[in-house]
Design a protein around this motif. Structure first.
Motif, PDB file in Angstrom:
ATOM      1  N   GLU A 134       0.864  -1.181   0.000  1.00  0.00           N
ATOM      2  CA  GLU A 134       0.000   0.000   0.000  1.00  0.00           C
ATOM      3  C   GLU A 134       0.894   1.223   0.000  1.00  0.00           C
ATOM      4  O   GLU A 134       1.809   1.345   0.826  1.00  0.00           O
ATOM      5  CB  GLU A 134      -0.913   0.035   1.230  1.00  0.00           C
ATOM      6  CG  GLU A 134      -1.757   1.321   1.258  1.00  0.00           C
ATOM      7  CD  GLU A 134      -2.846   1.341   2.329  1.00  0.00           C
ATOM      8  OE1 GLU A 134      -2.968   0.369   3.103  1.00  0.00           O
ATOM      9  OE2 GLU A 134      -3.569   2.362   2.376  1.00  0.00           O
ATOM     10  N   SER A 156      -1.515  -0.648  -3.905  1.00  0.00           N
ATOM     11  CA  SER A 156      -2.753   0.006  -3.494  1.00  0.00           C
ATOM     12  C   SER A 156      -2.544   1.492  -3.309  1.00  0.00           C
ATOM     13  O   SER A 156      -1.554   1.912  -2.724  1.00  0.00           O
ATOM     14  CB  SER A 156      -3.241  -0.565  -2.164  1.00  0.00           C
ATOM     15  OG  SER A 156      -3.411  -1.949  -2.269  1.00  0.00           O
ATOM     16  N   GLN A 168      -4.682  -1.207  -7.391  1.00  0.00           N
ATOM     17  CA  GLN A 168      -5.806  -1.376  -6.464  1.00  0.00           C
ATOM     18  C   GLN A 168      -6.144   0.002  -5.899  1.00  0.00           C
ATOM     19  O   GLN A 168      -5.283   0.647  -5.308  1.00  0.00           O
ATOM     20  CB  GLN A 168      -5.353  -2.305  -5.339  1.00  0.00           C
ATOM     21  CG  GLN A 168      -6.356  -2.635  -4.289  1.00  0.00           C
ATOM     22  CD  GLN A 168      -7.036  -3.985  -4.505  1.00  0.00           C
ATOM     23  OE1 GLN A 168      -8.241  -4.048  -4.458  1.00  0.00           O
ATOM     24  NE2 GLN A 168      -6.263  -5.029  -4.744  1.00  0.00           N
TER      25      GLN A 168
END
Ligand code: C2E
Ligand code: MG
Ligand code: MG
Ligand code: MG
Length: 293
Positions: free
Chosen positions: A59, A118, A150
């Motif tokens: 992320e 992400s 994502q």
């Protein structure tokens, strides 16, 4: 006399409110300069597959390398960005940088194990028409294939502007991007409407693991979210795993992925590259119950 005191109190209040407004104003100006001078950077936090303990994604989390105050986390400056047009610029920059980084890992042969990178998208940004275009542009410029991207959206965004948001999400999905609901369980989304959004992943908010550590019956909520995800055909990521106990419990509940300080804090891109190169497992592989005997 009372009137005078009242006035004095107002004066103090005014003064504080004014000071606060000044600070915000300064922060906004500074942030504007920071964006232009490229003081923002991305940190990456591993997302780990709980069966194997291996990294399966990162992320991207924005940081501000402030010349005097050091490294600032989003909570210290994103609220101001959200209230101004700066959010569009920041979110676009984050998107572009994260796509480029993933594509670089690709060229280094480091991305086989990596499903996705992400990126967090603020609600205001998602509601803007230019967002779709800019996502396409970021993919095109970086050469990243859309299924590696994502996009994380918080639950409350889905609630607010349903029609525009749904059509934005559908557009992004049609491009091939993956979509997650971030901090799931903290908003008030009606569960019955979940299936009407084109989602891939639910991220269980950190607060559930915190509560479960204190009160065992909170685990049944975590379990319910995991079951719900499975039933809806969604992947599930538990956020904020800090202890082995939490991790063991989640593995027992068949939670597919996790993220948290137990594995790694958010790290620089250099460190993230090292982690990928090492390709180590954070956990013992799950032993199949039948072979365990
Ligand atoms: P989030 O998307 O839920 O990101 C996870 C946050 O939890 C990160 O905080 C991360 O450092 C922290 N975290 C991860 N594991 C643990 C853990 O085990 N324990 C604890 N206590 N915390 C953990 P961070 O980086 O401060 O980001 C906060 C929020 O700011 C993010 O929450 C996200 O909503 C937002 N944000 C971050 N980067 C961006 C960005 O580029 N654009 C936008 N629009 N929002 C961003
Ligand atoms: Mg997030
Ligand atoms: Mg989150
Ligand atoms: Mg969170």
């Amino acid at each position: 006399r009372a009137k005078q005191e009242g006035k004095a109190r107002y004066a103090v209040f005014d003064h504080r409110a004014q000071a606060k407004a000044m600070l915000e104003f300064e922060l906004e100006a500074e942030l504007r300069r920071a964006v232009a001078q490229q003081e923002l950077c991305l940190f990456y936090q591993p997302i780990v597959r709980l069966k194997t303990g291996k990294i399966c994604g990162f992320e991207a989390l924005v940081r501000w390398k402030h010349p005097r105050r050091g490294l600032l986390v989003p909570g210290e400056f994103m609220p101001v960005a959200e209230r101004t047009d700066l959010i569009a610029e920041i979110d676009t920059w984050v998107l572009q940088s994260a796509c480029q980084q993933f594509q670089w890992w690709n060229t280094q042969g480091l991305s086989q194990q990596l499903g996705t990178v992400s990126v967090n998208v603020s609600g205001r940004r998602l509601a803007q028409k230019s967002f779709i275009e800019q996502t396409q542009q970021a993919l095109h410029r970086s050469g990243l294939s859309p299924h590696h991207l994502q996009l994380e959206i918080t639950e409350d965004i889905i609630l607010t502007n349903t029609q525009t948001v749904v059509s934005s999400l559908e557009h992004l999905r049609a491009l091939g991007c993956k979509l997650s609901i971030d901090d799931f369980g903290t908003g008030y989304s009606s569960l019955s409407r979940l299936h009407s959004f084109p989602l891939d992943t639910l991220k269980v908010d950190r607060s559930f693991l915190l509560q479960a550590a204190r009160q065992q019956n909170h685990w049944s909520i975590v379990q319910a979210i995991i079951n719900l995800s499975t039933d809806l055909g969604l992947s599930v990521v538990a956020e904020g795993i800090e202890t082995n106990e939490q991790c063991d419990r989640l593995r027992q509940l068949s939670c597919s992925k996790g993220q948290g300080y137990l594995f790694s804090r958010p790290v620089t891109q250099e460190k993230a590259t090292q982690l990928l190169r090492a390709n180590q497992s954070y956990l013992e592989p799950v032993v199949c119950p039948t072979t365990a005997l």
